[in-house]
Design an enzyme around this catalytic site. Structure first.
Site, short mmCIF file in Angstrom:
data_model
loop_
_atom_site.label_atom_id
_atom_site.label_comp_id
_atom_site.label_asym_id
_atom_site.label_seq_id
_atom_site.Cartn_x
_atom_site.Cartn_y
_atom_site.Cartn_z
N CYS A 96 5.89 -43.64 5.59
CA CYS A 96 4.84 -43.86 4.59
C CYS A 96 4.58 -45.35 4.33
CB CYS A 96 5.19 -43.09 3.32
SG CYS A 96 3.77 -42.75 2.29
N HIS A 198 8.05 -37.67 4.08
CA HIS A 198 9.25 -37.76 3.25
C HIS A 198 9.96 -36.41 3.33
CE1 HIS A 198 7.89 -41.48 1.31
NE2 HIS A 198 6.72 -40.93 1.12
N1 GLN Z 1 1.94 -46.82 -1.54
C1 GLN Z 1 1.54 -46.18 -0.34
C2 GLN Z 1 0.41 -45.19 -0.54
O1 GLN Z 1 0.23 -44.68 -1.60
C3 GLN Z 1 2.73 -45.51 0.31
C4 GLN Z 1 3.23 -44.32 -0.48
C5 GLN Z 1 4.54 -43.79 -0.02
O2 GLN Z 1 5.34 -44.49 0.62
N2 GLN Z 1 4.82 -42.55 -0.37
O3 GLN Z 1 -0.31 -44.91 0.36
#
Ligand code: GLN
Length: 250
Positions: A96, A198
């Site tokens: 992510c 995740h």
């Molecule tokens: N901040 C990033 C987004 O919202 C990554 C989010 C995350 O790592 N879950 O796209």
């Protein structure tokens, strides 16, 4: 002879959401069960890394604010050497927010442009609506010799678009994936995988954990051909039940 793998964990204090550290625990434990020694080097802001000594790099997800805090340090301190190591075949998993920073840039939904290190030919643009939920993907057959069904959980505002220099990790069966538009999920370049999953990803998908360990071992020790199999009955049952449940609901 005891085999040893060294894992670099990038920005563990800034980039660790939805239990992403579980990926490190899974890698360590699966090594330990096989008698492979495994060291973890936390790489925070200001840390100097000899990437030639690292076998697996892991970079978890984070909020936009966490990414903003470390993006410059990542680009300047790790960027050139890590990019070269990835080009050279370093085994890396980025989830992510970490995935986004391996790409060209992440333009957040508030208009802030966070530079990536450009190791992956992808770029990311934040949207107002977050892409949230459980995900099931089917990986490209070339990754592990046969298609794998992986399960995970996504929550991101970023929409990631792949360039010609990467191939998708897989095809979305349930969920949004890279951008909610083209049904792709993740990106693969050499031995580096970026994705939105995740979960933690590796405890839920032991085949992928072993793929990373096997490739890393083969790079470090020319005489290693295959991993000792582990009893993954419970892990694989949980993975199958979750995938089937999600596919039924879809
Ligand atoms: N901040 C990033 C987004 O919202 C990554 C989010 C995350 O790592 N879950 O796209």
């Amino acid at each position: 002879m005891t085999r040893r793998l060294r894992i670099a964990h990038l920005y563990p204090d800034h980039m660790n959401i939805y239990g992403d550290r579980g990926n490190i625990i899974a890698l360590q434990q699966r090594c330990l069960w096989r008698g492979i020694a495994c060291d973890v080097l936390p790489v925070g802001p200001g840390t100097t890394v000899d990437w030639s000594a690292i076998d697996i790099a892991f970079f978890g997800g984070g909020q936009d604010s966490g990414q903003a805090l470390i993006a410059e340090d990542f680009l300047e301190r790790q960027g050139p050497a890590l990019r070269a190591a990835i080009d050279d075949g370093l085994v890396m998993l980025a989830i992510c927010g970490g995935y986004q920073l391996l790409g060209q840039y992440f333009l957040t939904h508030t208009g802030q442009r966070l530079p990536g290190i450009g190791a992956l030919d992808v770029h990311t643009v934040g949207g107002k609506e977050r892409l949230i939920g459980n995900v099931v993907i089917e990986t490209e057959p070339t990754l592990c010799g046969a298609p794998l069904r992986l399960v995970g959980f996504e929550n991101h505002s970023g929409r990631t678009y792949l360039g010609a220099g990467v191939r998708p990790l897989g095809r979305v069966l349930v969920g949004h994936g890279n951008n909610g538009e083209d049904r792709t999920e993740g990106a693969v370049y050499r031995n580096t995988i970026g994705c939105y999953l995740h979960g933690s990803l590796l405890p839920k998908n032991p085949q992928l954990a072993d793929h990373l360990i096997a490739v890393a071992l083969q790079r470090r020790y020319a005489d290693v051909s295959a991993l000792v199999p582990l009893d993954d009955t419970l892990e694989l049952a949980a993975q199958r039940v979750m995938a089937e449940r999600m596919l039924l609901r879809n």
